[in-house]
Design an enzyme around this catalytic site. Sequence first.
Site, PDB file in Angstrom:
ATOM      1  N   ASP A 166       1.016  -1.260  -0.022  1.00 53.91           N
ATOM      2  CA  ASP A 166       0.081   0.113   0.080  1.00 53.91           C
ATOM      3  C   ASP A 166       0.863   1.217  -0.004  1.00 53.91           C
ATOM      4  O   ASP A 166       2.003   1.306   0.437  1.00 53.91           O
ATOM      5  CB  ASP A 166      -0.743   0.073   0.951  1.00 53.91           C
ATOM      6  N   TYR A 183       2.258  10.307   0.674  1.00 50.08           N
ATOM      7  CA  TYR A 183       3.342   9.839   1.665  1.00 50.08           C
ATOM      8  C   TYR A 183       4.672  10.395   1.270  1.00 50.08           C
ATOM      9  O   TYR A 183       4.986  10.282   0.059  1.00 50.08           O
ATOM     10  CB  TYR A 183       3.464   8.425   1.739  1.00 50.08           C
ATOM     11  N   GLN A 241     -10.737   1.647   3.071  1.00 45.30           N
ATOM     12  CA  GLN A 241      -9.624   1.792   3.814  1.00 45.30           C
ATOM     13  C   GLN A 241      -9.734   2.431   5.076  1.00 45.30           C
ATOM     14  O   GLN A 241      -9.509   3.748   5.056  1.00 45.30           O
ATOM     15  CB  GLN A 241      -8.093   2.261   3.211  1.00 45.30           C
ATOM     16  N   SER A 291      -3.168   1.147  10.335  1.00 40.87           N
ATOM     17  CA  SER A 291      -2.795   1.200  11.971  1.00 40.87           C
ATOM     18  C   SER A 291      -3.067   0.175  12.591  1.00 40.87           C
ATOM     19  O   SER A 291      -3.618   0.656  13.799  1.00 40.87           O
ATOM     20  CB  SER A 291      -2.883   2.704  12.210  1.00 40.87           C
ATOM     21  N   ALA A 314      -1.667   0.933  16.219  1.00 42.45           N
ATOM     22  CA  ALA A 314      -1.931   1.968  16.644  1.00 42.45           C
ATOM     23  C   ALA A 314      -0.792   3.015  16.591  1.00 42.45           C
ATOM     24  O   ALA A 314      -0.360   3.855  17.452  1.00 42.45           O
ATOM     25  CB  ALA A 314      -2.833   2.337  18.031  1.00 42.45           C
ATOM     26  N   LYS A 366       6.135  -0.363  23.220  1.00 39.15           N
ATOM     27  CA  LYS A 366       7.413   0.380  23.598  1.00 39.15           C
ATOM     28  C   LYS A 366       7.254   1.633  23.912  1.00 39.15           C
ATOM     29  O   LYS A 366       8.346   2.318  24.349  1.00 39.15           O
ATOM     30  CB  LYS A 366       8.072   0.287  21.928  1.00 39.15           C
TER      31      LYS A 366
HETATM   32  P1  NDP Z   1       1.133   0.532  12.725  1.00 36.88           P
HETATM   33  O1  NDP Z   1      -0.121   1.019  13.366  1.00 36.88           O
HETATM   34  O2  NDP Z   1       1.325  -1.117  12.431  1.00 36.88           O
HETATM   35  O3  NDP Z   1       2.374   1.151  13.003  1.00 36.88           O
HETATM   36  C1  NDP Z   1       3.724   0.621  12.338  1.00 36.88           C
HETATM   37  C2  NDP Z   1       4.920   1.363  12.999  1.00 36.88           C
HETATM   38  O4  NDP Z   1       4.882   0.705  14.378  1.00 36.88           O
HETATM   39  C3  NDP Z   1       5.954   0.976  12.569  1.00 36.88           C
HETATM   40  O5  NDP Z   1       6.274   2.018  11.300  1.00 36.88           O
HETATM   41  C4  NDP Z   1       7.162   0.838  13.695  1.00 36.88           C
HETATM   42  O6  NDP Z   1       7.449   2.420  13.827  1.00 36.88           O
HETATM   43  C5  NDP Z   1       6.141   0.298  14.651  1.00 36.88           C
HETATM   44  N1  NDP Z   1       6.140  -1.236  14.797  1.00 36.88           N
HETATM   45  C6  NDP Z   1       5.666  -2.066  13.653  1.00 36.88           C
HETATM   46  N2  NDP Z   1       6.124  -3.398  13.987  1.00 36.88           N
HETATM   47  C7  NDP Z   1       6.564  -3.398  15.005  1.00 36.88           C
HETATM   48  C8  NDP Z   1       7.255  -4.352  16.169  1.00 36.88           C
HETATM   49  N3  NDP Z   1       7.079  -5.419  15.758  1.00 36.88           N
HETATM   50  N4  NDP Z   1       7.789  -3.911  17.164  1.00 36.88           N
HETATM   51  C9  NDP Z   1       8.112  -2.493  17.478  1.00 36.88           C
HETATM   52  N5  NDP Z   1       7.446  -1.713  16.825  1.00 36.88           N
HETATM   53  C10 NDP Z   1       6.920  -2.002  15.640  1.00 36.88           C
HETATM   54  O7  NDP Z   1       0.703   0.895  11.157  1.00 36.88           O
HETATM   55  P2  NDP Z   1       1.149   2.340  10.193  1.00 36.88           P
HETATM   56  O8  NDP Z   1       0.540   3.284  11.027  1.00 36.88           O
HETATM   57  O9  NDP Z   1       2.080   2.235   9.808  1.00 36.88           O
HETATM   58  O10 NDP Z   1      -0.039   1.978   9.091  1.00 36.88           O
HETATM   59  C11 NDP Z   1       0.252   0.638   8.311  1.00 36.88           C
HETATM   60  C12 NDP Z   1      -0.291   1.220   6.792  1.00 36.88           C
HETATM   61  O11 NDP Z   1      -1.661   1.640   6.741  1.00 36.88           O
HETATM   62  C13 NDP Z   1       0.582   2.415   6.280  1.00 36.88           C
HETATM   63  O12 NDP Z   1       1.787   2.248   5.825  1.00 36.88           O
HETATM   64  C14 NDP Z   1      -0.331   2.779   5.225  1.00 36.88           C
HETATM   65  O13 NDP Z   1       0.000   2.256   3.903  1.00 36.88           O
HETATM   66  C15 NDP Z   1      -1.712   2.507   5.602  1.00 36.88           C
HETATM   67  N6  NDP Z   1      -2.349   3.716   6.397  1.00 36.88           N
HETATM   68  C16 NDP Z   1      -3.398   4.324   5.615  1.00 36.88           C
HETATM   69  C17 NDP Z   1      -3.909   5.451   5.999  1.00 36.88           C
HETATM   70  C18 NDP Z   1      -5.088   5.908   5.311  1.00 36.88           C
HETATM   71  O14 NDP Z   1      -5.503   7.234   5.587  1.00 36.88           O
HETATM   72  N7  NDP Z   1      -5.830   5.360   4.374  1.00 36.88           N
HETATM   73  C19 NDP Z   1      -3.518   6.174   7.189  1.00 36.88           C
HETATM   74  C20 NDP Z   1      -2.252   5.735   7.663  1.00 36.88           C
HETATM   75  C21 NDP Z   1      -1.791   4.307   7.410  1.00 36.88           C
HETATM   76  P3  NDP Z   1       8.782   2.694  14.701  1.00 36.88           P
HETATM   77  O15 NDP Z   1       9.656   1.739  14.617  1.00 36.88           O
HETATM   78  O16 NDP Z   1       9.211   4.075  13.917  1.00 36.88           O
HETATM   79  O17 NDP Z   1       8.369   2.970  16.084  1.00 36.88           O
END
Ligand code: NDP
Length: 324
Positions: free
Chosen positions: A49, A54, A180, A210, A213, A220
């Site tokens: 995605d 972005y 989504q 997300s 979240a 963490k």
């Molecule tokens: P999450 O809520 O799963 O957050 C992901 C973040 O959490 C990572 O970048 C990392 O950040 C941390 N993380 C992930 N796995 C682990 C782990 N195993 N241990 C520790 N930290 C971890 O998802 P996102 O908010 O990134 O959303 C996922 C996808 O959804 C996006 O990439 C996008 O494609 C889509 N999206 C769509 C939206 C929309 O409006 N349609 C809005 C937002 C997202 P770090 O290491 O930096 O702390």
Amino acid sequence: MKYRHLGRTGIQVSELSFGSWVTFHNQAGVKSAVDMMSAAYDAGVNFFDNAEVYAGGKSESVMGEALKELKWNRGSYLISTKLYWGITEVVNQKNTLNRKYLIEGIAGSLERLQLDYVDLLYCHRPDATTPIEETVWAMHNIIEWGQALYWGTSEWAASEITQAIEFAERHHLHKPVVEQPQYNLFEQGRMNGDYARFYKTYGYGTTIWSPLASGLLTGKYQGGIPKDSRGALKGYEWLSNHLTDEQKLAKVAALEPIAKGLGCSLPQLAIAWCLKNPFVSTVITGASRVEQVHENMKSAAVVDNITPEMMDEMDVIFGMKKAE
Ligand code: NDP
């Protein structure tokens, strides 16, 4: 990896997918993107995605470069992008779903992704100032021209999606097939409310975002904001209230015994919980490094071990049910 139909379409998506918000360009360059996409693909992920907005278009460029290096068979994966916010300050090119912007926008995204078409094109938010028929016609044309195969919505109200579907059906146009929405233990409202019935009636797919979240559900943030986390990134200060909210942190801590009982990590439990919902077509995971991808991909194996009693317990923790 298991695959689920994207709503009523013939397309199947891996139940875990991978997205690039925040990470690509800001935390991950092309090499890291290649490593993470490859780890996900090797685990069975077939959906990646992205969105025009972005990193101001650079996330699409990084994914495009990564795909070029990965040389996967185009039939083996699905790519999405989303349009709405725009990447310039030009009038008619931001915060809109007008025909001009959508048609110019998809051309720019395809160029950055180095692709002939995306599999899914989302309207990233609703636009109350453009008539729904103008947006539906533009999305229909984009599909007819082969620049996208399916189209969908993100964070649209059920009434707006219904309007788009009904207009498209009346005029025999391609209709939206997927929403989504945000969905995780803290954000359950839309998926569990009116939407549950709506998804059933229209067979609408959902690619949820997300699941952790933004990392809060990994645990963490219990000791403050770690230096190498999303919460510490410049430009994401707006997330810090959410990531350090004591009431939310207490709920995350209450999940620990459940994860321990299952022999999994907190992120795996939180992602597996999303998969318990049959209206979820795929959970879009995010990661800033490859180790997180490896860890998160194991979540699918946890799903069947989560008992109805554990689901009830989590409902109580997150205020969805009263304790008996
Ligand atoms: P999450 O809520 O799963 O957050 C992901 C973040 O959490 C990572 O970048 C990392 O950040 C941390 N993380 C992930 N796995 C682990 C782990 N195993 N241990 C520790 N930290 C971890 O998802 P996102 O908010 O990134 O959303 C996922 C996808 O959804 C996006 O990439 C996008 O494609 C889509 N999206 C769509 C939206 C929309 O409006 N349609 C809005 C937002 C997202 P770090 O290491 O930096 O702390």
